[in-house]
Motif scaffolding. Structure first.
Motif, mmCIF file in Angstrom:
data_model
loop_
_atom_site.group_PDB
_atom_site.id
_atom_site.type_symbol
_atom_site.label_atom_id
_atom_site.label_comp_id
_atom_site.label_asym_id
_atom_site.label_seq_id
_atom_site.Cartn_x
_atom_site.Cartn_y
_atom_site.Cartn_z
ATOM 1 N N ARG A 59 0.865 -1.186 0.000
ATOM 2 C CA ARG A 59 0.000 0.000 0.000
ATOM 3 C C ARG A 59 0.897 1.229 0.000
ATOM 4 N N PHE A 60 0.582 2.189 -0.865
ATOM 5 C CA PHE A 60 1.486 3.336 -0.980
ATOM 6 C C PHE A 60 0.775 4.550 -1.592
ATOM 7 N N VAL A 61 1.390 5.697 -1.342
ATOM 8 C CA VAL A 61 1.046 6.938 -2.027
ATOM 9 C C VAL A 61 1.963 7.051 -3.238
ATOM 10 N N LEU A 62 1.398 7.326 -4.394
ATOM 11 C CA LEU A 62 2.196 7.590 -5.596
ATOM 12 C C LEU A 62 2.390 9.094 -5.711
ATOM 13 N N ALA A 63 3.638 9.540 -5.723
ATOM 14 C CA ALA A 63 3.932 10.968 -5.803
ATOM 15 C C ALA A 63 4.706 11.296 -7.070
ATOM 16 N N THR A 64 4.474 12.498 -7.597
ATOM 17 C CA THR A 64 5.329 13.042 -8.654
ATOM 18 C C THR A 64 5.635 14.486 -8.291
ATOM 19 N N LEU A 65 6.831 14.929 -8.657
ATOM 20 C CA LEU A 65 7.288 16.277 -8.297
ATOM 21 C C LEU A 65 8.238 16.773 -9.375
ATOM 22 N N HIS A 66 7.785 17.737 -10.171
ATOM 23 C CA HIS A 66 8.668 18.222 -11.231
ATOM 24 C C HIS A 66 8.414 19.663 -11.650
ATOM 25 N N ARG A 67 7.262 20.230 -11.291
ATOM 26 C CA ARG A 67 6.862 21.517 -11.863
ATOM 27 C C ARG A 67 7.742 22.653 -11.353
ATOM 28 N N ALA A 68 8.119 23.541 -12.273
ATOM 29 C CA ALA A 68 9.062 24.610 -11.947
ATOM 30 C C ALA A 68 8.569 25.503 -10.814
ATOM 31 N N GLU A 69 7.258 25.704 -10.701
ATOM 32 C CA GLU A 69 6.743 26.574 -9.636
ATOM 33 C C GLU A 69 7.037 26.003 -8.254
ATOM 34 N N ASN A 70 7.365 24.714 -8.184
ATOM 35 C CA ASN A 70 7.783 24.096 -6.924
ATOM 36 C C ASN A 70 9.293 23.887 -6.856
ATOM 37 N N THR A 71 9.861 23.323 -7.909
ATOM 38 C CA THR A 71 11.274 22.933 -7.849
ATOM 39 C C THR A 71 12.228 24.112 -7.943
ATOM 40 N N ASP A 72 11.810 25.211 -8.559
ATOM 41 C CA ASP A 72 12.700 26.360 -8.742
ATOM 42 C C ASP A 72 12.663 27.343 -7.589
ATOM 43 N N TYR A 73 11.837 27.071 -6.587
ATOM 44 C CA TYR A 73 11.726 27.959 -5.425
ATOM 45 C C TYR A 73 12.105 27.161 -4.180
ATOM 46 N N PRO A 74 13.297 27.440 -3.612
ATOM 47 C CA PRO A 74 13.822 26.613 -2.517
ATOM 48 C C PRO A 74 12.864 26.441 -1.344
ATOM 49 N N PRO A 128 15.090 13.504 -13.283
ATOM 50 C CA PRO A 128 16.501 13.850 -13.055
ATOM 51 C C PRO A 128 16.717 15.310 -12.649
ATOM 52 N N ARG A 129 15.957 16.219 -13.241
ATOM 53 C CA ARG A 129 16.112 17.638 -12.897
ATOM 54 C C ARG A 129 15.726 17.890 -11.448
ATOM 55 N N THR A 130 14.632 17.275 -10.998
ATOM 56 C CA THR A 130 14.201 17.442 -9.614
ATOM 57 C C THR A 130 15.225 16.858 -8.655
ATOM 58 N N ARG A 131 15.742 15.687 -8.999
ATOM 59 C CA ARG A 131 16.773 15.047 -8.164
ATOM 60 C C ARG A 131 17.974 15.983 -7.994
ATOM 61 N N LYS A 132 18.382 16.605 -9.075
ATOM 62 C CA LYS A 132 19.536 17.511 -9.052
ATOM 63 C C LYS A 132 19.259 18.726 -8.165
ATOM 64 N N LEU A 133 18.067 19.297 -8.261
ATOM 65 C CA LEU A 133 17.736 20.489 -7.481
ATOM 66 C C LEU A 133 17.627 20.171 -5.996
ATOM 67 N N ILE A 134 17.088 19.001 -5.670
ATOM 68 C CA ILE A 134 16.999 18.592 -4.263
ATOM 69 C C ILE A 134 18.393 18.506 -3.654
ATOM 70 N N ALA A 135 19.321 17.907 -4.392
ATOM 71 C CA ALA A 135 20.698 17.807 -3.910
ATOM 72 C C ALA A 135 21.361 19.180 -3.836
ATOM 73 N N GLN A 136 21.083 20.004 -4.827
ATOM 74 C CA GLN A 136 21.679 21.343 -4.907
ATOM 75 C C GLN A 136 21.315 22.195 -3.700
ATOM 76 N N HIS A 137 20.101 22.026 -3.187
ATOM 77 C CA HIS A 137 19.635 22.813 -2.047
ATOM 78 C C HIS A 137 19.917 22.125 -0.711
ATOM 79 N N GLY A 138 20.678 21.029 -0.755
ATOM 80 C CA GLY A 138 21.066 20.365 0.476
ATOM 81 C C GLY A 138 19.933 19.670 1.196
#
Length: 354
Positions: free
Chosen positions: A196-211, A237-247
């Motif tokens: 049993r799980f929640v399926l999540a997606t996260l990629h939109r610039a309005e979220n990922t580009d604002y720390p 991949p872009r979201t993964r990179k931004l998450i790491a970039q912001h620590g």
């Protein structure tokens, strides 16, 4: 023989084009030329869709990706214009709201080639979204506006399209056609998944580009995964990179981006969808799953109106509470909001006689 040049470039467009291209192939008097801009270049997010969905291999593969919006769109415009001049199509067909959509529509309009827009009339009323700009401008240069909902038709009427020499048609949503057609081919992603799980997606610039927004969403996902229910997240991949970039540290069941059939399996087997995607909000509904949307607005207002979708923005508390409230709830399409899987046939019938 009527010649249609179709422009696609991103994951949702491959899925939409799969059912319309299938209907074109089954219609006498229509020939389709397929142009892939290359906007999605990861193999898991591009080539795999052609293989899975039996989309014909593109006649043009532009391999244009990366860079700022203006640069990408300009490069696409230049190359799409070359294809139009070489093939002289009777019409250009575009989907959705990406840079590929806008470039295809503008290149055609400049050469006086009629444009058909699938998913016309959608509005978030947020001009900070590049998608909103793309969809508004595409509608303005299209003469066949295929709307997925009554709300989309009303948006165009409010903008004066009823007084323009164009056709505004409510045909339903081709994404529902795809969901119904391909469910039997669904297959699980590689690796072990929670029952049993929640399926999540996260990629939109309005979220990922604002720390601050990204940090709030990551905090909510971590708490949900750690204390409530496992979160399965195919991570762009872009979201993964931004998450790491912001620590930031994201504690969820992370998997690589998946093909359409794997995504269908995840939608079918999850208990709730948590997303900032436009298309995934509808796909959740097609599979009877409640959706919590991490955006401040949505184009799919009818889903909010019937309680199938809840908007929570990037507020950690609201995200967590909405997951608690909606997890495991069933959603039913009692009104055939999106046309019941007949949109592609309606679109192609109009294309054949326009």
């Amino acid at each position: 023989m009527k010649k249609i040049l179709t422009v696609i470039g991103a994951r949702p467009q491959f899925i939409k084009a799969s059912v319309v291209s299938r209907a074109i192939q089954q219609t006498d008097g229509l020939e389709e030329i397929l142009l892939h801009t290359g906007q999605h270049f990861d193999a898991n997010m591009s080539d795999i869709f052609f293989n899975q969905l039996n989309i014909p291999r593109p006649d043009f593969q532009l391999d244009i990706h990366g860079g700022r919006h203006g640069e990408m769109t300009g490069r696409m415009l230049k190359e799409i214009e070359k294809a139009l001049l070489a093939h002289k199509p009777d019409r250009v067909l575009v989907y959705g709201d990406t840079n590929s959509t806008l470039a295809g529509a503008l290149a055609a309009a400049k050469l006086h080639v009629p444009v058909a827009h699938v998913e016309a009339g959608l509005r978030s009323f947020n001009m900070q979204m590049p998608e909103e700009i793309n969809r508004i401008l595409t509608d303005q240069v299209s003469d066949l506006l295929f709307c997925p909902t009554d709300a989309a038709v009303q948006n165009l009427n409010n903008e004066g399209f009823a007084n323009k020499p164009v056709q505004v048609l409510q045909v339903g949503d081709v994404m529902q056609d795809s969901a119904l057609l391909f469910t039997e081919k669904a297959e699980p992603p590689a690796g072990d998944l929670p029952e049993r799980f929640v399926l999540a997606t996260l990629h939109r610039a309005e979220n990922t580009d604002y720390p601050e927004r990204l940090a709030a969403i990551v905090a909510a996902l971590n708490q949900i995964h750690g204390t409530l229910v496992p979160v399965v997240l195919p991570l762009h991949p872009r979201t993964r990179k931004l998450i790491a970039q912001h620590g930031l540290e994201l504690k969820a069941h992370l998997i690589d981006p998946v093909g359409y059939f794997e995504m269908v399996w995840l939608l079918d087997h999850c208990q709730l969808v948590l997303t900032d995607s436009g298309g995934v909000q509808k796909e959740a509904f097609f599979f009877g799953k409640p959706c919590v949307t991490m955006r401040d607005q949505t184009e799919w207002v009818e889903l909010v109106a019937i309680g199938a979708n809840q908007l929570v923005g990037a507020d950690s508390r609201k995200i967590i509470e909405a997951v608690k409230t909606n997890f495991g709830r069933e959603v039913q399409d009692t009104q055939e909001l999106y046309g019941g899987g007949k949109a592609a046939d309606k679109i192609v019938e109009v294309l054949a006689f326009s």
